[in-house]
Design a protein around this motif. Structure first.
Motif, mmCIF file in Angstrom:
data_model
loop_
_atom_site.group_PDB
_atom_site.id
_atom_site.type_symbol
_atom_site.label_atom_id
_atom_site.label_comp_id
_atom_site.label_asym_id
_atom_site.label_seq_id
_atom_site.Cartn_x
_atom_site.Cartn_y
_atom_site.Cartn_z
ATOM 1 N N ASP A 133 0.823 -1.210 0.000
ATOM 2 C CA ASP A 133 0.000 0.000 0.000
ATOM 3 C C ASP A 133 0.854 1.256 0.000
ATOM 4 O OD1 ASP A 133 -2.229 -1.642 0.093
ATOM 5 O OD2 ASP A 133 -2.671 -1.241 2.210
ATOM 6 N N LEU A 134 1.884 1.276 0.825
ATOM 7 C CA LEU A 134 2.731 2.464 0.909
ATOM 8 C C LEU A 134 3.558 2.648 -0.349
ATOM 9 C CD1 LEU A 134 3.838 2.324 4.649
ATOM 10 C CD2 LEU A 134 2.082 3.783 3.610
ATOM 11 N N ASN A 135 4.045 1.559 -0.919
ATOM 12 C CA ASN A 135 4.800 1.669 -2.174
ATOM 13 C C ASN A 135 3.909 2.145 -3.306
ATOM 14 O OD1 ASN A 135 7.279 0.967 -1.113
ATOM 15 N ND2 ASN A 135 7.058 -1.200 -1.612
ATOM 16 N N ALA A 136 2.677 1.664 -3.353
ATOM 17 C CA ALA A 136 1.746 2.061 -4.413
ATOM 18 C C ALA A 136 1.342 3.521 -4.266
ATOM 19 C CB ALA A 136 0.503 1.176 -4.393
ATOM 20 N N ALA A 137 1.233 3.985 -3.035
ATOM 21 C CA ALA A 137 0.787 5.352 -2.788
ATOM 22 C C ALA A 137 1.931 6.360 -2.779
ATOM 23 C CB ALA A 137 0.042 5.422 -1.450
ATOM 24 N N SER A 138 3.140 5.874 -2.849
ATOM 25 C CA SER A 138 4.299 6.749 -2.732
ATOM 26 C C SER A 138 4.379 7.689 -3.923
ATOM 27 C CB SER A 138 5.579 5.929 -2.628
ATOM 28 O OG SER A 138 6.681 6.785 -2.553
ATOM 29 N N THR A 139 4.411 8.965 -3.618
ATOM 30 C CA THR A 139 4.594 9.969 -4.666
ATOM 31 C C THR A 139 5.844 10.787 -4.402
ATOM 32 O OG1 THR A 139 3.208 11.521 -3.434
ATOM 33 C CG2 THR A 139 2.130 10.168 -5.136
ATOM 34 N N ASP A 140 6.628 10.340 -3.408
ATOM 35 C CA ASP A 140 7.866 11.048 -3.083
ATOM 36 C C ASP A 140 8.842 10.954 -4.242
ATOM 37 O OD1 ASP A 140 6.790 11.480 -0.623
ATOM 38 O OD2 ASP A 140 7.979 9.959 0.417
ATOM 39 N N GLU A 141 9.711 11.903 -4.309
ATOM 40 C CA GLU A 141 10.788 11.885 -5.289
ATOM 41 C C GLU A 141 11.983 11.156 -4.683
ATOM 42 O OE1 GLU A 141 10.625 12.944 -8.441
ATOM 43 O OE2 GLU A 141 8.511 13.323 -8.020
ATOM 44 N N ASP A 142 11.720 9.985 -4.110
ATOM 45 C CA ASP A 142 12.743 9.168 -3.478
ATOM 46 C C ASP A 142 13.679 8.638 -4.545
ATOM 47 O OD1 ASP A 142 14.184 7.525 -1.815
ATOM 48 O OD2 ASP A 142 12.503 6.251 -1.232
ATOM 49 N N ASP A 143 14.964 8.579 -4.218
ATOM 50 C CA ASP A 143 15.926 8.066 -5.182
ATOM 51 C C ASP A 143 15.947 6.549 -5.221
ATOM 52 O OD1 ASP A 143 17.241 7.338 -2.865
ATOM 53 O OD2 ASP A 143 18.996 8.599 -3.215
ATOM 54 N N GLY A 144 15.141 5.906 -4.366
ATOM 55 C CA GLY A 144 15.050 4.455 -4.377
ATOM 56 C C GLY A 144 16.162 3.761 -3.625
ATOM 57 N N ALA A 145 17.155 4.510 -3.150
ATOM 58 C CA ALA A 145 18.258 3.890 -2.424
ATOM 59 C C ALA A 145 17.781 3.452 -1.050
ATOM 60 C CB ALA A 145 19.422 4.874 -2.276
ATOM 61 N N PRO A 146 18.102 2.226 -0.675
ATOM 62 C CA PRO A 146 17.675 1.766 0.638
ATOM 63 C C PRO A 146 18.450 2.467 1.735
ATOM 64 C CG PRO A 146 19.096 0.147 -0.393
ATOM 65 C CD PRO A 146 18.853 1.240 -1.409
ATOM 66 N N GLU A 147 17.793 2.653 2.852
ATOM 67 C CA GLU A 147 18.476 3.167 4.032
ATOM 68 C C GLU A 147 18.851 1.966 4.868
ATOM 69 O OE1 GLU A 147 17.400 5.724 7.932
ATOM 70 O OE2 GLU A 147 16.773 6.523 6.010
ATOM 71 N N GLU A 148 20.124 1.886 5.200
ATOM 72 C CA GLU A 148 20.603 0.718 5.898
ATOM 73 C C GLU A 148 20.158 0.706 7.348
ATOM 74 O OE1 GLU A 148 24.866 -1.386 6.773
ATOM 75 O OE2 GLU A 148 24.677 -0.014 5.108
ATOM 76 N N PRO A 149 19.491 -0.372 7.787
ATOM 77 C CA PRO A 149 19.112 -0.461 9.204
ATOM 78 C C PRO A 149 20.358 -0.494 10.080
ATOM 79 C CG PRO A 149 17.975 -2.133 7.909
ATOM 80 C CD PRO A 149 19.006 -1.488 7.029
ATOM 81 N N ALA A 150 20.238 0.047 11.259
ATOM 82 C CA ALA A 150 21.362 0.064 12.189
ATOM 83 C C ALA A 150 21.705 -1.350 12.606
ATOM 84 C CB ALA A 150 21.007 0.895 13.419
ATOM 85 N N GLU A 151 22.991 -1.567 12.873
ATOM 86 C CA GLU A 151 23.433 -2.884 13.342
ATOM 87 C C GLU A 151 23.056 -3.083 14.780
ATOM 88 O OE1 GLU A 151 27.355 -4.206 12.386
ATOM 89 O OE2 GLU A 151 27.404 -2.911 10.668
#
Length: 181
Positions: A163-181
């Motif tokens: 749902d969030l991916n389908a509704a996303s209209t952000d100009e996100d560069d698509g790069a994943p944000e790495e979760p903290a270790e």
């Protein structure tokens, strides 16, 4: 001290009702979806870390091996997206896994600047062996949480992501944000 501070954050601040905030603009941190997801992720990963340490793997290395176990081979960009690792971190992880002979890299014939990555036979054997305690942990988690609740949670997470991916209209560069270790 930290536990008390965390408890104060979870239950409300300075006498405020939980979930409210004096200035009214932001919800209380105890009602923050990203924070709740991170707390839950941490609780889950605490179950798996001893098993990963016992086979000398980091969480990120295990994510890479698991992703490679599901495909014959993949390019580095696809692997970074599949594992939510930033390219510089992935490069370091691939170098370490290659030194251990768990993966192999070869130039992509379609683009000689890119790499195609796959598990080695040793890597597959390693995953099979490391997977035994991991699956035991999954069994224990399923018993503690309940199969129905776990299935429901997994379905909800997939639905929300979709749902969030389908509704996303952000100009996100698509790069994943790495979760903290």
């Amino acid at each position: 001290m930290i536990e008390r501070d965390n408890e104060a954050l979870s239950s409300g601040i300075a006498g405020q009702e939980p979930g409210t905030r004096g200035r009214g603009r932001l919800r209380d941190v105890s009602r923050s979806l990203p924070i709740a997801l991170l707390r839950t992720r941490e609780a889950v990963m605490r179950q798996f870390r001893p098993a990963l340490r016992s086979v000398d793997l980091t969480e990120q290395q295990w994510r890479v091996l698991r992703a490679l176990d599901s495909v014959p081979e993949i390019d580095a960009t696809g692997l970074a997206m599949a594992t939510f690792l930033l390219p510089p971190s992935l490069s370091r992880i691939l170098r370490d896994l290659e030194k251990r002979h768990l993966i192999s890299r070869r130039p992509d014939p379609a683009d000689l600047r890119a790499w195609v990555i796959s598990l080695t036979p040793e890597g597959r054997t390693f995953i099979d062996a490391a997977g035994v305690p991991i699956e035991t942990i999954y069994t224990e988690l399923t018993e503690r949480i309940g199969k129905e609740r776990l299935d429901t949670l997994m379905q909800l997470l997939r639905d929300i992501e979709q749902d969030l991916n389908a509704a996303s209209t952000d100009e996100d560069d698509g790069a994943p944000e790495e979760p903290a270790e």
